[in-house]
Design a protein around this motif. Sequence first.
Motif, PDB file in Angstrom:
ATOM      1  N   ALA A 212       0.830  -1.204   0.000  1.00 21.81           N
ATOM      2  CA  ALA A 212       0.000   0.000   0.000  1.00 21.81           C
ATOM      3  C   ALA A 212       0.866   1.255   0.000  1.00 21.81           C
ATOM      4  O   ALA A 212       0.586   2.225  -0.719  1.00 21.81           O
ATOM      5  CB  ALA A 212      -0.933  -0.001   1.200  1.00 21.81           C
ATOM      6  N   VAL A 213       1.943   1.254   0.781  1.00 21.48           N
ATOM      7  CA  VAL A 213       2.851   2.392   0.816  1.00 21.48           C
ATOM      8  C   VAL A 213       3.563   2.547  -0.522  1.00 21.48           C
ATOM      9  O   VAL A 213       3.729   3.655  -1.035  1.00 21.48           O
ATOM     10  CB  VAL A 213       3.860   2.247   1.970  1.00 21.48           C
ATOM     11  N   ALA A 214       3.977   1.433  -1.118  1.00 22.23           N
ATOM     12  CA  ALA A 214       4.647   1.491  -2.417  1.00 22.23           C
ATOM     13  C   ALA A 214       3.717   2.041  -3.492  1.00 22.23           C
ATOM     14  O   ALA A 214       4.133   2.846  -4.336  1.00 22.23           O
ATOM     15  CB  ALA A 214       5.147   0.105  -2.807  1.00 22.23           C
ATOM     16  N   ALA A 215       2.453   1.626  -3.452  1.00 19.28           N
ATOM     17  CA  ALA A 215       1.483   2.123  -4.437  1.00 19.28           C
ATOM     18  C   ALA A 215       1.241   3.617  -4.260  1.00 19.28           C
ATOM     19  O   ALA A 215       1.173   4.368  -5.235  1.00 19.28           O
ATOM     20  CB  ALA A 215       0.177   1.350  -4.314  1.00 19.28           C
ATOM     21  N   ALA A 216       1.108   4.059  -3.025  1.00 19.67           N
ATOM     22  CA  ALA A 216       0.888   5.477  -2.764  1.00 19.67           C
ATOM     23  C   ALA A 216       2.097   6.305  -3.176  1.00 19.67           C
ATOM     24  O   ALA A 216       1.958   7.396  -3.735  1.00 19.67           O
ATOM     25  CB  ALA A 216       0.581   5.696  -1.284  1.00 19.67           C
ATOM     26  N   THR A 217       3.295   5.781  -2.941  1.00 21.76           N
ATOM     27  CA  THR A 217       4.513   6.494  -3.313  1.00 21.76           C
ATOM     28  C   THR A 217       4.636   6.601  -4.827  1.00 21.76           C
ATOM     29  O   THR A 217       4.952   7.669  -5.352  1.00 21.76           O
ATOM     30  CB  THR A 217       5.744   5.777  -2.733  1.00 21.76           C
TER      31      THR A 217
ATOM     32  N   LYS B 118       2.241   6.504  -6.984  1.00 23.87           N
ATOM     33  CA  LYS B 118       1.179   7.398  -7.460  1.00 23.87           C
ATOM     34  C   LYS B 118       1.592   8.850  -7.246  1.00 23.87           C
ATOM     35  O   LYS B 118       1.408   9.702  -8.113  1.00 23.87           O
ATOM     36  CB  LYS B 118      -0.113   7.098  -6.712  1.00 23.87           C
ATOM     37  N   ARG B 119       2.173   9.145  -6.091  1.00 23.30           N
ATOM     38  CA  ARG B 119       2.614  10.507  -5.794  1.00 23.30           C
ATOM     39  C   ARG B 119       3.757  10.904  -6.713  1.00 23.30           C
ATOM     40  O   ARG B 119       3.809  12.029  -7.205  1.00 23.30           O
ATOM     41  CB  ARG B 119       3.052  10.600  -4.336  1.00 23.30           C
ATOM     42  N   MET B 120       4.678   9.982  -6.955  1.00 27.77           N
ATOM     43  CA  MET B 120       5.820  10.285  -7.817  1.00 27.77           C
ATOM     44  C   MET B 120       5.375  10.489  -9.261  1.00 27.77           C
ATOM     45  O   MET B 120       5.971  11.275  -9.982  1.00 27.77           O
ATOM     46  CB  MET B 120       6.858   9.177  -7.736  1.00 27.77           C
ATOM     47  N   ALA B 121       4.321   9.790  -9.679  1.00 30.33           N
ATOM     48  CA  ALA B 121       3.821   9.955 -11.042  1.00 30.33           C
ATOM     49  C   ALA B 121       3.137  11.289 -11.222  1.00 30.33           C
ATOM     50  O   ALA B 121       2.945  11.749 -12.349  1.00 30.33           O
ATOM     51  CB  ALA B 121       2.861   8.816 -11.378  1.00 30.33           C
TER      52      ALA B 121
END
Length: 67
Positions: free
Chosen positions: A46-51, A53-56
Amino acid sequence: MRRKQTCGAYARSTGNPCQAKALSNGRCKNHGGMSTGPTTVEGKLAVAAATSKRMAAGQRKRALEGF
């Protein structure tokens, strides 16, 4: 007059209580106040997905400018 709440955790070596400012749970950041982060595989994903998404969203360029 309101006194600041202190941590109060006792040191093993000296036996004196910690005088640092306590967080909402009653202990300071060094004695049980800070999160250790996700420990389960689902939490880490979940943290990797949020990161990612934020980086994109444009922060990738700003984050990589210093390199």
